[in-house]
Scaffold this active site. Structure first.
Site, PDB file in Angstrom:
ATOM      1  N   CYS A  98       0.897  -1.160   0.061  1.00 14.79           N
ATOM      2  CA  CYS A  98      -0.409  -0.078  -0.004  1.00 14.79           C
ATOM      3  C   CYS A  98       1.091   1.877  -0.159  1.00 14.79           C
ATOM      4  CB  CYS A  98      -0.982  -0.271   1.032  1.00 14.79           C
ATOM      5  SG  CYS A  98      -1.709   1.611   1.149  1.00 14.79           S
ATOM      6  N   PHE A 267     -21.216 -14.433  25.260  1.00 14.92           N
ATOM      7  CA  PHE A 267     -21.080 -13.034  24.521  1.00 14.92           C
ATOM      8  C   PHE A 267     -21.034 -13.160  23.280  1.00 14.92           C
ATOM      9  CE2 PHE A 267     -17.683 -13.056  27.824  1.00 14.92           C
ATOM     10  CZ  PHE A 267     -17.599 -11.828  28.782  1.00 14.92           C
ATOM     11  N   CYS A 370      -9.516 -11.638  21.409  1.00 11.52           N
ATOM     12  CA  CYS A 370      -9.216 -10.748  20.824  1.00 11.52           C
ATOM     13  C   CYS A 370      -7.905  -9.867  21.122  1.00 11.52           C
ATOM     14  CB  CYS A 370     -10.202 -10.052  20.192  1.00 11.52           C
ATOM     15  SG  CYS A 370     -10.770  -9.026  21.094  1.00 11.52           S
TER      16      CYS A 370
END
EC number: 2.1.1.35
Length: 415
Positions: A98, A267, A370
Site C-alpha cells: 500500500c 458473549f 482478540c
C-alpha cells in the site's frame, strides 16, 4: 557475528524458535538522540534493541536489522524510538503493497513477510501465556491463516456482506444536518457507481437507517452449517468471512459436540457461534451484555428456524458471579468469545465453583480471544484455580498485515 560483534539474521524467520535463535544483540550505541542499534527481538509492529541494559522499542524495525533510530520517549528502564533508516535490512522485510503505509496508521505489519507475521503473532501469544498467565499449552496448533482480505487492504471501516448479493458493502454516513435534494442525489449516484449501500446515522450508531438502495440486504453465510446471518452495519461481525468460517469449524471441532450436548455461548453477539452450535447439539444458550444484540440473535435464530434449539438473554458478563453460573445450570460445553477486556469475572466464578466442588462445570471450554494479554490472564485463572488444563492454543490471522492478534484456546477438565 561480524568483526564488530553484531549478529546477522541468516535465514527468513518462519518458526517461533528462529525468532529467538537467529537474533543477537549489540549494546554499542551512543547516548545521542539519533543512534545506531541492532535489533534483537520483535513484537508485532515494533522491535527491541538494548542500550546499557535499557530496552529500546523501535517502531517498524525488524529482528536482525541494524538501524538508525531517534528516541522520542525515555523512561527509567525503557525508551521508545522511531525508525529513521534501515542500515542493514532483515530478510523478512518486504515492500509494503500500500502506498499509504506508515501514513494512515493502519496495516502496520505490511513491511513484514506474511509467514513471518504469522510467526510473530504466535510468539506474542506464547509469550503472553507464560509471562502473564504462567501457563504453557500442551499443543500449539497450526495457525489459521489466509489472505483474501489482505490483498485489498481495506482501511475505510465498512460492513461487508455476502459477495453474491448486489450492493454487499455498506457505508454508514453520519450526518449533522438534514440532507438537501442535491445531497441525496449525489449519495445515490455514489451508491450506484461503486456499488454500495448507504446508511444514515443521525444520532447514535444503533439508530442508523438504510437510505439507499431501499431494498438492499446485508448478510453473511456459513454454508457448512446451513446458516445465513442477516446483520446491520452497526452490528459487531467478523469482516473476514472465509477466516470466520474456518474459525467456527475449528471451535466446534475442538469442542467435540455430541447431539445430546447442552452448550453455553458467552458473549454470543448476534449468534455467530450460537447458530452453528445449535446445528450440532441438543440446545444452546447464548448470553450477551447488549439487549440490542440479543434481539438480533433472536431474529437470526428465527430466520434460520433454530429458535426451538436456542435461548438468548442479556446479562452483564463482566459482573458474573459464582451464583450466576450455578443458576445457569450444567452445560457439557462452553464457548467464550469476549471483547478485548476478556472474561476474568467468568473465570473467577468457575474457580470459586471448582473449589466448592460444584458438579456442573463444563468438560471443555473453547475461548476465542482478540487480546492475548487478557486471554493469558484468564487461562492462568482457569488452570491454576479452576481445575482446567490448557490443552491447545493457536492464532487466527483474522486481520492480516495488522498487529491485531486473534487467538483460540481449548481448556479441558481431567476426567
Amino acid at each position: 557475528m561480524d568483526a564488530k560483534g553484531v549478529a546477522r539474521l541468516s535465514a527468513p524467520i518462519t518458526t517461533i524458535d528462529q525468532l529467538d535463535d537467529n537474533c543477537g544483540s549489540d549494546d554499542a550505541m551512543t547516548a545521542f538522540d539519533t543512534e545506531n542499534g541492532f535489533i534483537d527481538d520483535v513484537s508485532l509492529d515494533q522491535a527491541t534493541s538494548h542500550n546499557h541494559k535499557k530496552v529500546i522499542f523501535i517502531r517498524d524495525a525488524l529482528p536482525g536489522e541494524t538501524v538508525l533510530y531517534q528516541t522520542v520517549r525515555r523512561k527509567k528502564n525503557f525508551a521508545e524510538a522511531n525508525l529513521i533508516q534501515v542500515l542493514k535490512a532483515s530478510s523478512i522485510r518486504t515492500q509494503p503493497p500500500c502506498p499509504y503505509f506508515g501514513v494512515c496508521g493502519g496495516c502496520s505489519m505490511q513491511h513484514i513477510d506474511h509467514q513471518a507475521q504469522v510467526a510473530i503473532k504466535l510468539k506474542v501469544l506464547e509469550d503472553n501465556l507464560w509471562h502473564i498467565g504462567r501457563v504453557k499449552a500442551a499443543q500449539i496448533m497450526p495457525p489459521i491463516v489466509g489472505l483474501p482480505i489482505a490483498a485489498q487492504i481495506p482501511q475505510i471501516e465498512f460492513a461487508v456482506g455476502d459477495r453474491s448479493l448486489p450492493h454487499y458493502i455498506a457505508l454508514v454516513v453520519r450526518i449533522l444536518a438534514p440532507l438537501t435534494m442535491d445531497d441525496e442525489t449525489r449519495l445515490k449516484q455514489f451508491a450506484d457507481n461503486h456499488p454500495v449501500q448507504i446508511w444514515l446515522q443521525i444520532k447514535n450508531p444503533e439508530d442508523a437507517q438504510l437510505f439507499y438502495p431501499p431494498a438492499a440486504k446485508l448478510c453473511y453465510t456459513l454454508p457448512e452449517f446451513s446458516v445465513t446471518m442477516p446483520f446491520k452495519p452497526i452490528d459487531f461481525t467478523q469482516v473476514n468471512h472465509p477466516i470466520n468460517r474456518v474459525m467456527i469449524r475449528k471451535a466446534i471441532t475442538l469442542l467435540d459436540i455430541a447431539p445430546s450436548h447442552r452448550v453455553l455461548d458467552l458473549f454470543c453477539g448476534i449468534g455467530n457461534f450460537t447458530l452453528p452450535l445449535a446445528r450440532k447439539s441438543h440446545a444452546v444458550v447464548g448470553i450477551e451484555g447488549s439487549q440490542s444484540l440479543v434481539d438480533r440473535a433472536l431474529d437470526n435464530a428465527k430466520f434460520n428456524q433454530l429458535d426451538d434449539h436456542t435461548t438468548f438473554f442479556a446479562k452483564n458478563l463482566f459482573e458474573t458471579s459464582a451464583e450466576d453460573v450455578a443458576q445457569w445450570g450444567a452445560f457439557d460445553r462452553w464457548l467464550i468469545d469476549p471483547p478485548r477486556e476478556g472474561a476474568y469475572a467468568v473465570a473467577k466464578a468457575l474457580s470459586i465453583l471448582h473449589q466448592a466442588r460444584f458438579q456442573g462445570l463444563p468438560e471443555k471450554i473453547v475461548y476465542i480471544s482478540c487480546n492475548p494479554a487478557t486471554l493469558a490472564r484468564d487461562c492462568g485463572e482457569l488452570v491454576h484455580h479452576a481445575g482446567y488444563q490448557l490443552t491447545a492454543v493457536s492464532t487466527i490471522n483474522m486481520f492480516p498485515h495488522t498487529s491485531h492478534v486473534e487467538s483460540i484456546a481449548l481448556l479441558t477438565r481431567p476426567t
